[in-house]
Design a protein around this motif. Structure first.
Motif, PDB file in Angstrom:
ATOM      1  N   TYR A 124       0.833  -1.201   0.000  1.00 34.02           N
ATOM      2  CA  TYR A 124       0.000   0.000   0.000  1.00 34.02           C
ATOM      3  C   TYR A 124       0.871   1.255   0.000  1.00 34.02           C
ATOM      4  N   ALA A 125       0.392   2.257  -0.686  1.00 34.51           N
ATOM      5  CA  ALA A 125       1.072   3.551  -0.741  1.00 34.51           C
ATOM      6  C   ALA A 125       0.076   4.634  -0.364  1.00 34.51           C
ATOM      7  N   LEU A 126       0.581   5.681   0.285  1.00 38.22           N
ATOM      8  CA  LEU A 126      -0.251   6.851   0.550  1.00 38.22           C
ATOM      9  C   LEU A 126      -0.427   7.614  -0.751  1.00 38.22           C
ATOM     10  N   GLY A 127      -1.619   8.078  -0.980  1.00 40.76           N
ATOM     11  CA  GLY A 127      -1.885   8.857  -2.169  1.00 40.76           C
ATOM     12  C   GLY A 127      -2.891   9.944  -1.881  1.00 40.76           C
ATOM     13  N   PHE A 149      -2.706  10.799  -6.911  1.00 40.15           N
ATOM     14  CA  PHE A 149      -1.307  11.199  -7.010  1.00 40.15           C
ATOM     15  C   PHE A 149      -0.559  10.482  -5.893  1.00 40.15           C
ATOM     16  N   VAL A 150       0.404   9.652  -6.277  1.00 44.05           N
ATOM     17  CA  VAL A 150       1.239   8.913  -5.321  1.00 44.05           C
ATOM     18  C   VAL A 150       2.603   9.612  -5.307  1.00 44.05           C
ATOM     19  N   PRO A 151       2.873  10.424  -4.266  1.00 47.07           N
ATOM     20  CA  PRO A 151       4.138  11.157  -4.227  1.00 47.07           C
ATOM     21  C   PRO A 151       5.312  10.283  -3.822  1.00 47.07           C
ATOM     22  N   PHE A 160       3.707   9.821  -9.069  1.00 48.13           N
ATOM     23  CA  PHE A 160       2.968   9.211 -10.168  1.00 48.13           C
ATOM     24  C   PHE A 160       1.488   9.540 -10.050  1.00 48.13           C
ATOM     25  N   VAL A 161       0.850   9.752 -11.194  1.00 49.53           N
ATOM     26  CA  VAL A 161      -0.599   9.889 -11.229  1.00 49.53           C
ATOM     27  C   VAL A 161      -1.127   8.571 -11.764  1.00 49.53           C
TER      28      VAL A 161
END
Length: 190
Positions: A124-127, A149-151, A160-161
């Motif tokens: 999982y990534a914060l976005g 948007f995943v910074p 990345f968008v």
């Protein structure tokens, strides 16, 4: 030593935008001051720093013209000319888009903090979800896709968008500022 390094990086992240802002203002005021000095210095009403007031009036005047229909048409014509000049076009359009992005409020730009399975299932990534939607992508996939948007860490201005089906997003009860702190600190902040 690691804490000192983190503090230094955080200081750089705070310092650079402030320094760039003051440098641009200093340059703009100096430019107007140098331009006006030969003419205005002969006037009994001239005083050092008058260029700051004149610069503010020019900006307000441009804003007034730009919010009117005739002004918008004139700006469109001017931008049409600018966009025909290769190097100037790149600088002008890039600066305009960057300013438009920076001047939007967080609510307009980033709607919420989400967890998204990225870069693969099980991770999982914060976005951040944005308020914009790419309707053609939704139509072609038959799904309600959300721009996320995943910074990258520690520099959240790059990333990345990705378009994610809404049902696959996990919305977090976390402010954008708190999520940014986590990203900038590399996950060491809560």
């Amino acid at each position: 030593m690691e804490r000192l390094k983190r503090m230094f990086i955080t200081g750089v992240v705070i310092f650079l935008p402030l320094a760039a802002t003051f440098l641009i203002i200093y340059w703009a005021v100096g430019f107007v001051e140098d331009f006006l000095k030969p003419f205005a210095s002969k006037s009994p009403y001239y005083f050092p720093g008058m260029s700051l007031i004149i610069l503010a009036l020019v900006i307000l005047g441009l804003g007034f013209v730009g919010t009117r229909t005739f002004g918008q048409r004139a700006i469109d014509v001017f931008e049409g000319w600018i966009k025909k000049i290769p190097l100037i076009r790149t600088i002008y359009v890039g600066t305009k888009e960057a300013l438009r992005t920076l001047l939007q409020s967080d609510i307009e730009r980033l709607k919420g903090v989400v967890l998204v399975e990225y870069p693969r299932k099980g991770m999982y990534a914060l976005g951040f979800t944005s308020g914009t939607k790419i309707s053609q992508a939704c139509e072609n996939t038959g799904k309600k896709l959300v721009n996320v948007f995943v910074p990258t860490s520690p520099n959240p201005t790059s990333g990345f968008v990705i378009l994610v089906p809404e049902e696959e997003l996990i919305y977090l009860d976390m402010s954008v500022e708190d999520a940014m702190k986590v990203i900038i600190s590399g996950g060491f902040s809560q």
